[in-house]
Write a protein that holds these residues in place. Structure first.
Motif, mmCIF file in Angstrom:
data_model
loop_
_atom_site.group_PDB
_atom_site.id
_atom_site.type_symbol
_atom_site.label_atom_id
_atom_site.label_comp_id
_atom_site.label_asym_id
_atom_site.label_seq_id
_atom_site.Cartn_x
_atom_site.Cartn_y
_atom_site.Cartn_z
ATOM 1 N N UNK B 2 0.779 -1.111 -0.011
ATOM 2 C CA UNK B 2 -0.107 0.114 -0.146
ATOM 3 C C UNK B 2 0.784 1.346 -0.067
ATOM 4 N N UNK B 3 0.537 2.294 -0.650
ATOM 5 C CA UNK B 3 1.321 3.610 -0.465
ATOM 6 C C UNK B 3 0.874 4.643 0.384
ATOM 7 N N UNK B 4 1.378 5.682 0.484
ATOM 8 C CA UNK B 4 1.130 6.655 1.779
ATOM 9 C C UNK B 4 -0.299 7.113 1.556
ATOM 10 N N UNK B 5 -1.112 7.059 2.619
ATOM 11 C CA UNK B 5 -2.347 7.719 2.844
ATOM 12 C C UNK B 5 -2.376 8.576 3.908
ATOM 13 N N UNK B 6 -3.348 9.633 3.674
ATOM 14 C CA UNK B 6 -3.464 10.862 4.478
ATOM 15 C C UNK B 6 -5.095 10.965 5.023
ATOM 16 N N UNK B 7 -5.175 11.452 5.957
ATOM 17 C CA UNK B 7 -6.629 11.823 6.272
ATOM 18 C C UNK B 7 -6.488 13.049 7.275
ATOM 19 N N UNK B 8 -7.443 13.898 7.098
ATOM 20 C CA UNK B 8 -8.676 13.798 6.164
ATOM 21 C C UNK B 8 -8.141 14.368 4.889
ATOM 22 N N UNK B 9 -9.135 14.357 3.904
ATOM 23 C CA UNK B 9 -8.570 14.854 2.492
ATOM 24 C C UNK B 9 -8.743 16.412 2.644
ATOM 25 N N UNK B 10 -9.858 16.885 3.212
ATOM 26 C CA UNK B 10 -10.048 18.239 3.374
ATOM 27 C C UNK B 10 -10.360 18.725 4.687
ATOM 28 N N UNK B 20 -5.280 18.352 13.736
ATOM 29 C CA UNK B 20 -4.431 17.101 13.715
ATOM 30 C C UNK B 20 -4.723 16.487 12.286
ATOM 31 N N UNK B 21 -3.637 16.403 11.754
ATOM 32 C CA UNK B 21 -3.509 15.491 10.456
ATOM 33 C C UNK B 21 -2.882 14.415 10.411
ATOM 34 N N UNK B 22 -3.133 13.265 9.911
ATOM 35 C CA UNK B 22 -2.829 12.012 10.014
ATOM 36 C C UNK B 22 -2.207 11.542 8.795
ATOM 37 N N UNK B 23 -1.127 10.449 8.936
ATOM 38 C CA UNK B 23 -0.521 9.777 7.740
ATOM 39 C C UNK B 23 -0.217 8.332 7.981
ATOM 40 N N UNK B 24 -0.158 7.519 6.991
ATOM 41 C CA UNK B 24 0.038 6.239 7.203
ATOM 42 C C UNK B 24 1.262 6.014 6.332
ATOM 43 N N UNK B 25 2.279 5.508 6.748
ATOM 44 C CA UNK B 25 3.750 5.503 5.628
ATOM 45 C C UNK B 25 3.297 4.146 4.889
ATOM 46 N N UNK B 26 4.236 4.140 3.712
ATOM 47 C CA UNK B 26 4.065 2.978 2.865
ATOM 48 C C UNK B 26 4.719 1.769 3.506
ATOM 49 N N UNK B 27 4.175 0.726 3.305
ATOM 50 C CA UNK B 27 4.823 -0.516 3.941
ATOM 51 C C UNK B 27 6.229 -0.618 3.931
ATOM 52 N N UNK B 28 7.061 -1.006 4.963
ATOM 53 C CA UNK B 28 8.138 -1.043 5.155
ATOM 54 C C UNK B 28 9.102 0.007 5.429
ATOM 55 N N UNK B 29 8.656 1.280 5.353
ATOM 56 C CA UNK B 29 9.054 2.393 5.716
ATOM 57 C C UNK B 29 9.151 2.940 6.845
ATOM 58 N N UNK B 90 1.344 17.810 3.007
ATOM 59 C CA UNK B 90 1.879 16.594 2.474
ATOM 60 C C UNK B 90 2.649 15.802 3.344
ATOM 61 N N UNK B 91 2.591 14.451 3.356
ATOM 62 C CA UNK B 91 3.521 13.486 4.156
ATOM 63 C C UNK B 91 4.073 12.671 3.288
ATOM 64 N N UNK B 92 5.283 12.357 3.413
ATOM 65 C CA UNK B 92 5.995 11.482 2.630
ATOM 66 C C UNK B 92 6.679 10.515 3.232
ATOM 67 N N UNK B 93 6.966 9.158 3.013
ATOM 68 C CA UNK B 93 7.538 8.118 3.584
ATOM 69 C C UNK B 93 8.549 7.666 2.984
ATOM 70 N N UNK B 94 9.900 7.120 3.559
ATOM 71 C CA UNK B 94 11.013 6.694 2.984
ATOM 72 C C UNK B 94 11.554 5.443 3.918
ATOM 73 N N UNK B 95 12.321 4.560 3.253
ATOM 74 C CA UNK B 95 12.764 3.537 3.883
ATOM 75 C C UNK B 95 14.523 3.884 4.481
ATOM 76 N N UNK B 96 15.031 2.813 4.475
ATOM 77 C CA UNK B 96 16.309 3.298 4.956
ATOM 78 C C UNK B 96 17.260 2.270 3.800
ATOM 79 N N UNK B 107 2.180 11.007 -0.052
ATOM 80 C CA UNK B 107 0.584 10.750 0.013
ATOM 81 C C UNK B 107 0.005 11.933 -0.818
ATOM 82 N N UNK B 108 -1.400 11.738 -1.063
ATOM 83 C CA UNK B 108 -2.130 12.578 -1.588
ATOM 84 C C UNK B 108 -2.378 14.257 -0.879
#
Lengths: 112, 115
Positions: B2-10, B20-29, B90-96, B107-108
């Protein structure tokens, strides 16, 4: 800190022509230079990147060149298509500042 | 994957409120970075979290704060909202990868409007 300047701010080309976007950076410690494409209502999407130990990198119709001495890097898109129309952002990662600094963006329009 | 997801949209808030804004990182990041993107501008770095600790901060005041959780998801909190806080966050995830700066995947975004 790092400062990234991007030109032009808008660019219109005919379908099939090439497009070139240029960026300059200020921090000589910067060592990673990604390019992002952002479509309306979406987050930026990484399209190509280059590290400071490489002068040029190509991926199909997209290429990036880096001149470390002059501190500038460029994005080249060949055989442009209408779906290439979007905002493009360059960025530079400074190891000293430990952050990614973006340019102000180029709105590319490919005319059919 | 799964990619990076963010909530809420607006989100619409009024001046002085908190958000408070939320972000789920990409799997493995395990690294999350937050950016503010004003209309017509490039993203500006707010801060980065690596393994639940702040790992770098841009030129933003302390009323911008964050958290990263054990599952590497993250929150951005903004107190005392100002009109100029209106932007796409914007939220961005990265691995190592040892010794290299890692590609960031965005994310979007969350569109915040402060009235």
């Amino acid at each position: 800190g790092e400062n990234v300047e991007q030109h032009p701010s808008t660019l219109s080309v005919q379908e099939g022509d090439s497009a070139v976007i240029k960026c300059t950076y200020s921090d000589s410690a910067s060592n990673y230079f990604p390019w992002y494409k952002q479509e309306l209502g979406k987050g930026p999407q990484l399209i190509i990147d280059i590290r400071s130990n490489v002068g040029e990198k190509k991926d199909q119709r997209i290429a990036v060149t880096l001149n470390k001495t002059a501190k500038h890097f460029s994005l080249h898109i060949t055989e442009t298509q209408p779906e290439d129309s979007a905002a493009y952002f360059c960025a530079a990662f400074s190891g000293s500042a430990r952050q990614l600094t973006f340019g102000s963006g180029t709105q590319l329009t490919v005319l059919p | 994957e799964t990619g990076v997801t963010q909530s809420p949209t607006h989100l619409i808030k009024t001046r002085g409120q908190q958000v408070t804004l939320r972000c789920s990182s990409q799997s493995g990041h395990n690294t999350v970075s937050w950016y503010q993107q004003a209309l017509g501008q490039g993203p500006q770095f707010i801060f980065q979290y690596y393994r639940e600790e702040e790992n770098g901060r841009g030129n933003f005041p302390p009323r911008f704060s964050g958290l990263q959780f054990p599952n590497y998801s993250s929150e951005l909190n903004v107190n005392a909202l100002e009109l100029d806080d209106s932007a796409l966050y914007l939220c961005a995830s990265s691995g190592t990868r040892r010794g290299l700066h890692n590609e960031q995947f965005f994310g979007p975004g969350t569109r915040l409007t402060v009235l």
